[in-house]
Design a protein around this motif. Structure first.
Motif, mmCIF file in Angstrom:
data_model
loop_
_atom_site.group_PDB
_atom_site.id
_atom_site.type_symbol
_atom_site.label_atom_id
_atom_site.label_comp_id
_atom_site.label_asym_id
_atom_site.label_seq_id
_atom_site.Cartn_x
_atom_site.Cartn_y
_atom_site.Cartn_z
ATOM 1 N N MET A 1 0.838 -1.202 0.000
ATOM 2 C CA MET A 1 0.000 0.000 0.000
ATOM 3 C C MET A 1 0.876 1.255 0.000
ATOM 4 S SD MET A 1 -3.143 1.176 2.468
ATOM 5 C CE MET A 1 -2.347 0.855 4.011
ATOM 6 N N VAL A 3 1.045 5.286 0.539
ATOM 7 C CA VAL A 3 0.349 6.373 1.228
ATOM 8 C C VAL A 3 1.099 7.672 0.956
ATOM 9 C CG1 VAL A 3 -0.307 7.270 3.504
ATOM 10 C CG2 VAL A 3 -0.417 4.794 3.046
ATOM 11 N N GLN A 133 1.858 -6.063 0.604
ATOM 12 C CA GLN A 133 1.537 -6.121 2.041
ATOM 13 C C GLN A 133 2.253 -5.017 2.836
ATOM 14 O OE1 GLN A 133 2.738 -8.605 0.300
ATOM 15 N NE2 GLN A 133 1.280 -10.302 0.335
ATOM 16 N N VAL A 135 3.667 -1.300 3.831
ATOM 17 C CA VAL A 135 3.147 0.064 3.737
ATOM 18 C C VAL A 135 4.318 1.011 3.470
ATOM 19 C CG1 VAL A 135 1.940 1.925 4.936
ATOM 20 C CG2 VAL A 135 1.221 -0.447 5.291
ATOM 21 N N ALA A 151 -0.682 6.416 -5.504
ATOM 22 C CA ALA A 151 -0.979 6.084 -4.105
ATOM 23 C C ALA A 151 -2.360 5.454 -3.936
ATOM 24 C CB ALA A 151 -0.889 7.334 -3.244
ATOM 25 N N ASP A 152 -2.479 4.624 -2.894
ATOM 26 C CA ASP A 152 -3.771 4.065 -2.500
ATOM 27 C C ASP A 152 -4.508 5.019 -1.564
ATOM 28 O OD1 ASP A 152 -3.373 1.245 -3.612
ATOM 29 O OD2 ASP A 152 -1.593 1.524 -2.371
#
Lengths: 176, 176
Positions: A1, A3, A133, A135, A151-152
């Motif tokens: 992910m 951010v 998985q 971050v 980005a998620d």
């Protein structure tokens, strides 16, 4: 992910630190690589020294920056800042390849890109090597559009009010 | 100094935690009082358990909430939430009066006020007892205007993009 924490308001680096604490509490490993900050010691660096050796293994802050670029009395040649940013990105790459860290923060990397110390695509290439998985947090004002697209999760920390507007000085334990 | 972290984006509570870490590193004492969160254990609570006893004295997270109010399967009577919020505010008052804490975080207090668990003026009365050297953070979405007017520093954490939008679930060590 992936951010992104961006915007001109206070709370970006501290939100990264908070994420690291939360990860640490859940038995995960968190590392922060600082692209601009570096020469001076902040509360978060002193905090690391206070941790037990078993916690220290799971919590890293790498101070890779050479300080403010081109402002506030900075007299370093631009290429020195550039070299430091490239070296810090290299450290991020090694950290991601090691698979040791569950959370990797690239603190102020958005600023490093907007100041042209780094290319956005080089940063994206490095972080694309992380498994989904993990971050990865990209922090700092002026996030490039390519980071936001990729980005998620994106939060803009927007300044609504700041004591600097009234001429107040930075406070130990709060601003640093 | 009064700080408000508000907005609908991720990073408010984690920014508070980061401020606490920074304060701790500078030899200061930080306490968080949670007005909504409480029944469940997050990474930040487990983190406290990992601290050495000398650090634990300077770092407190009080879980005063009864969980989500009126949503996500909450079946508690409103007055139970109200009583919990009032008790938590009482704990904040005691903490401020004790003068022990350099940083006091009222986590999700903005939400507690917007849900009418607390009155904004009661919160303002309690925090007005803190000396100006102390840092008080009021966090949570929907901060009341009276908090924003009163604050020295306000950041709006604005959601630009969130994985929930794509139906993704909360992740251990990141969301909690």
């Amino acid at each position: 992910m992936i951010v992104v924490f961006t915007g001109n308001g206070k709370g970006k680096t501290t939100a990264c630190l908070g994420q690291m604490i939360r990860a640490l509490g859940q038995g995960k490993r968190a590392a922060m690589f600082q692209f601009i900050k570096g020469p001076w010691i902040s509360g978060e660096h002193k905090f690391v020294d206070l941790l037990s050796s078993s916690l220290k293994k799971n919590f890293l802050i790498y101070r890779g920056g050479k300080g403010f670029v081109g402002i506030l009395g900075d007299k370093l040649p631009f290429r020195v800042h550039q070299r430091a940013a490239l070296l810090t990105l290299k450290k991020v790459q090694q950290a991601i390849q090691s698979k040791k860290w569950d959370l990797v923060v690239l603190d102020e990397v958005n600023v490093a890109v907007s100041l042209k110390l780094l290319k956005a695509r080089d940063v994206l290439r490095v972080i694309s090597q992380a498994s989904p998985q993990k971050v990865i947090i990209l922090s700092g004002r002026n996030a490039p559009l390519s980071f936001i697209r990729r980005a998620d999760l994106v939060t803009e920390m927007k300044e609504i009010k700041h004591p600097y507007q009234k001429g107040k000085k930075a406070q130990v334990g709060f601003e640093f």
